[in-house]
Design a protein around this motif. Structure first.
Motif, mmCIF file in Angstrom:
data_model
loop_
_atom_site.group_PDB
_atom_site.id
_atom_site.type_symbol
_atom_site.label_atom_id
_atom_site.label_comp_id
_atom_site.label_asym_id
_atom_site.label_seq_id
_atom_site.Cartn_x
_atom_site.Cartn_y
_atom_site.Cartn_z
ATOM 1 N N GLU A 118 0.834 -1.205 0.000
ATOM 2 C CA GLU A 118 0.000 0.000 0.000
ATOM 3 C C GLU A 118 0.870 1.258 0.000
ATOM 4 O O GLU A 118 1.811 1.383 0.783
ATOM 5 C CB GLU A 118 -0.914 -0.017 1.218
ATOM 6 C CG GLU A 118 -1.691 1.263 1.466
ATOM 7 C CD GLU A 118 -2.699 1.602 0.379
ATOM 8 O OE1 GLU A 118 -2.473 2.620 -0.314
ATOM 9 O OE2 GLU A 118 -3.692 0.874 0.234
ATOM 10 N N TYR A 137 2.050 2.372 -8.843
ATOM 11 C CA TYR A 137 0.852 3.168 -9.134
ATOM 12 C C TYR A 137 1.162 4.226 -10.205
ATOM 13 O O TYR A 137 0.386 4.417 -11.148
ATOM 14 C CB TYR A 137 0.351 3.845 -7.857
ATOM 15 C CG TYR A 137 -0.805 4.787 -8.100
ATOM 16 C CD1 TYR A 137 -2.114 4.310 -8.145
ATOM 17 C CD2 TYR A 137 -0.596 6.143 -8.327
ATOM 18 C CE1 TYR A 137 -3.175 5.165 -8.389
ATOM 19 C CE2 TYR A 137 -1.649 7.000 -8.571
ATOM 20 C CZ TYR A 137 -2.935 6.509 -8.601
ATOM 21 O OH TYR A 137 -3.970 7.359 -8.857
ATOM 22 N N ASN A 141 -0.743 4.575 -13.735
ATOM 23 C CA ASN A 141 -1.575 5.766 -13.850
ATOM 24 C C ASN A 141 -1.096 6.705 -14.953
ATOM 25 O O ASN A 141 -1.906 7.361 -15.620
ATOM 26 C CB ASN A 141 -1.598 6.508 -12.512
ATOM 27 C CG ASN A 141 -2.649 7.587 -12.460
ATOM 28 O OD1 ASN A 141 -3.799 7.373 -12.843
ATOM 29 N ND2 ASN A 141 -2.265 8.764 -11.987
ATOM 30 N N TYR A 152 -3.568 -4.453 -6.933
ATOM 31 C CA TYR A 152 -4.053 -4.607 -5.568
ATOM 32 C C TYR A 152 -2.929 -4.206 -4.607
ATOM 33 O O TYR A 152 -1.786 -4.645 -4.767
ATOM 34 C CB TYR A 152 -4.446 -6.053 -5.288
ATOM 35 C CG TYR A 152 -5.692 -6.517 -5.986
ATOM 36 C CD1 TYR A 152 -6.932 -6.490 -5.353
ATOM 37 C CD2 TYR A 152 -5.639 -7.017 -7.287
ATOM 38 C CE1 TYR A 152 -8.082 -6.930 -5.991
ATOM 39 C CE2 TYR A 152 -6.781 -7.462 -7.941
ATOM 40 C CZ TYR A 152 -8.002 -7.416 -7.284
ATOM 41 O OH TYR A 152 -9.140 -7.847 -7.923
ATOM 42 N N SER A 156 -3.210 -2.549 3.526
ATOM 43 C CA SER A 156 -3.981 -1.314 3.408
ATOM 44 C C SER A 156 -4.947 -1.123 4.576
ATOM 45 O O SER A 156 -5.530 -2.084 5.090
ATOM 46 C CB SER A 156 -4.767 -1.316 2.099
ATOM 47 O OG SER A 156 -5.536 -0.139 1.981
ATOM 48 N N ARG A 215 -6.513 -3.836 -1.209
ATOM 49 C CA ARG A 215 -7.238 -2.706 -1.815
ATOM 50 C C ARG A 215 -7.057 -2.750 -3.321
ATOM 51 O O ARG A 215 -5.960 -2.572 -3.826
ATOM 52 C CB ARG A 215 -6.735 -1.366 -1.267
ATOM 53 C CG ARG A 215 -7.429 -0.166 -1.935
ATOM 54 C CD ARG A 215 -7.215 1.116 -1.159
ATOM 55 N NE ARG A 215 -5.916 1.724 -1.358
ATOM 56 C CZ ARG A 215 -5.668 2.686 -2.272
ATOM 57 N NH1 ARG A 215 -6.628 3.110 -3.085
ATOM 58 N NH2 ARG A 215 -4.468 3.217 -2.362
ATOM 59 N N ARG A 216 -8.141 -2.972 -4.038
ATOM 60 C CA ARG A 216 -8.119 -2.885 -5.493
ATOM 61 C C ARG A 216 -8.088 -1.411 -5.866
ATOM 62 O O ARG A 216 -8.917 -0.614 -5.413
ATOM 63 C CB ARG A 216 -9.360 -3.559 -6.082
ATOM 64 C CG ARG A 216 -9.601 -3.273 -7.564
ATOM 65 C CD ARG A 216 -8.726 -4.086 -8.466
ATOM 66 N NE ARG A 216 -8.915 -3.699 -9.861
ATOM 67 C CZ ARG A 216 -9.897 -4.151 -10.658
ATOM 68 N NH1 ARG A 216 -10.783 -5.007 -10.186
ATOM 69 N NH2 ARG A 216 -9.980 -3.749 -11.913
ATOM 70 N N VAL A 217 -7.132 -1.034 -6.692
ATOM 71 C CA VAL A 217 -6.976 0.355 -7.123
ATOM 72 C C VAL A 217 -7.634 0.519 -8.488
ATOM 73 O O VAL A 217 -7.432 -0.293 -9.395
ATOM 74 C CB VAL A 217 -5.490 0.740 -7.211
ATOM 75 C CG1 VAL A 217 -5.343 2.203 -7.610
ATOM 76 C CG2 VAL A 217 -4.797 0.486 -5.874
ATOM 77 N N LEU A 224 -13.015 6.296 -10.149
ATOM 78 C CA LEU A 224 -12.045 6.934 -9.264
ATOM 79 C C LEU A 224 -12.580 7.148 -7.843
ATOM 80 O O LEU A 224 -11.812 7.114 -6.875
ATOM 81 C CB LEU A 224 -11.586 8.274 -9.855
ATOM 82 C CG LEU A 224 -10.680 8.191 -11.089
ATOM 83 C CD1 LEU A 224 -10.300 9.584 -11.566
ATOM 84 C CD2 LEU A 224 -9.433 7.369 -10.776
ATOM 85 N N LYS A 226 -14.121 5.200 -6.071
ATOM 86 C CA LYS A 226 -13.951 3.982 -5.277
ATOM 87 C C LYS A 226 -12.613 3.976 -4.534
ATOM 88 O O LYS A 226 -12.430 3.201 -3.597
ATOM 89 C CB LYS A 226 -14.049 2.755 -6.172
ATOM 90 C CG LYS A 226 -15.419 2.552 -6.797
ATOM 91 C CD LYS A 226 -15.437 1.304 -7.661
ATOM 92 C CE LYS A 226 -16.811 1.098 -8.297
ATOM 93 N NZ LYS A 226 -16.854 -0.116 -9.137
ATOM 94 N N ASN A 227 -11.678 4.813 -4.963
ATOM 95 C CA ASN A 227 -10.372 4.887 -4.302
ATOM 96 C C ASN A 227 -10.403 5.746 -3.042
ATOM 97 O O ASN A 227 -9.476 5.690 -2.237
ATOM 98 C CB ASN A 227 -9.320 5.469 -5.254
ATOM 99 C CG ASN A 227 -9.036 4.553 -6.432
ATOM 100 O OD1 ASN A 227 -9.098 3.344 -6.310
ATOM 101 N ND2 ASN A 227 -8.727 5.136 -7.581
ATOM 102 N N ASN A 228 -11.448 6.550 -2.898
ATOM 103 C CA ASN A 228 -11.479 7.520 -1.810
ATOM 104 C C ASN A 228 -11.849 6.865 -0.482
ATOM 105 O O ASN A 228 -12.915 6.252 -0.357
ATOM 106 C CB ASN A 228 -12.485 8.629 -2.122
ATOM 107 C CG ASN A 228 -12.097 9.419 -3.357
ATOM 108 O OD1 ASN A 228 -10.910 9.521 -3.687
ATOM 109 N ND2 ASN A 228 -13.081 9.990 -4.043
#
Length: 260
Positions: A118, A137, A141, A152, A156, A215-217, A224, A226-228
């Motif tokens: 994480e 990441y 990204n 993942y 996390s 945590r699936r990113v 997006l 869902k990342n918060n």
């Protein structure tokens, strides 16, 4: 055939984070999976105190490499599926060198799924871990590779995926940890927190006593949000980031050079 790559900063990082998932994918799943393990460093300075200075460096790196091979043998994962990227324990920085090294590796391997430490919402703010997750990441990204593997994060505080297991499977983790004899002074103490954490998550997963958390990113604009995390998770992450976590213990002469 699904290709999965598990990234770790040090040779013992996966045991208390992904041990059950790796074992299932490698030995229990009805589907065949190609599993690769990538260790950013060899953990060559992972011993406490100056009294162990004579063992640190290349000697400890060789021992910890073999410890990793011994642990992975429990999963039936061969040494040929293990790669070290050659960075130094405690000196993994979020910079072009790290990003380029991981990018080149991903371009060559083209995995379907990546597991990594994480990068943001974690309780364990070890720089090597954080920067490994950050780099992976960043690469996905910013589209530095021409494909988009699922990512993942393990370890996390903000998980959205749980992998369940039962109490009788805890013996697996004990056996994995015993392989890392040079690190037993540290990871043996972490077992208690591991049991509490996995038990708490297991209560949220119907039909299971324990659970590993991930945590699936998400990278698509539509996902997006869902990342918060919640405000509580953000505050916890900020608090944990200020704590004095275990760091590599360099020999005195090397420490003086690094400080200068």
């Amino acid at each position: 055939m699904v290709k999965l790559i598990f990234f770790q900063a040090h040779p013992d990082d996966l045991e208390l984070n992904c041990g059950h998932l790796i074992h299932f994918l490698a030995t229990g799943s009805k589907k065949k999976h190609l599993i690769k393990i990538v260790s950013i460093t060899k953990g060559e300075f992972g011993l406490p105190g100056f009294q162990y200075d004579k063992f640190k460096g290349k000697f400890l790196a060789r021992i910890r490499t073999q410890e990793l091979y011994n642990a992975l043998a429990i999963h039936d994962i061969l040494p040929e599926n293990v790669n070290f990227l050659g960075f130094v324990d405690g000196l993994v920085f979020f910079n072009n060198e790290l990003i380029q090294s991981i990018t080149n590796y991903l371009k060559a391997e083209r995995p379907d799924i990546i597991f990594a430490p994480e990068a943001i919402y974690t309780w364990y703010y070890h720089g090597d871990h954080i920067n490994t997750g950050k780099a992976i990441y960043y690469i996905i990204n910013h589209r530095l590779i021409d494909f988009e593997p699922k990512l993942y994060f393990y370890g996390s505080l903000n998980p959205n995926f749980l992998f369940g297991f039962n109490k009788d499977s805890l013996e697996l983790i004990d056996n994995l940890l015993k392989c890392h004899r040079t690190q037993y002074w540290f990871i043996n103490k972490a077992k208690l927190a591991y049991r509490v954490s996995t038990r708490r998550r297991g209560l949220l997963l119907r039909g299971w006593s324990y659970a590993e958390k991930y945590r699936r990113v998400f990278f698509k604009k539509s996902n997006l949000k869902k990342n918060n995390p919640s405000l509580v998770i953000r505050l916890l992450s900020h608090w944990f980031s200020s704590m004095p976590w275990f760091k590599a213990k360099y020999p005195k002469d090397l420490l003086l050079k690094l400080k200068s």
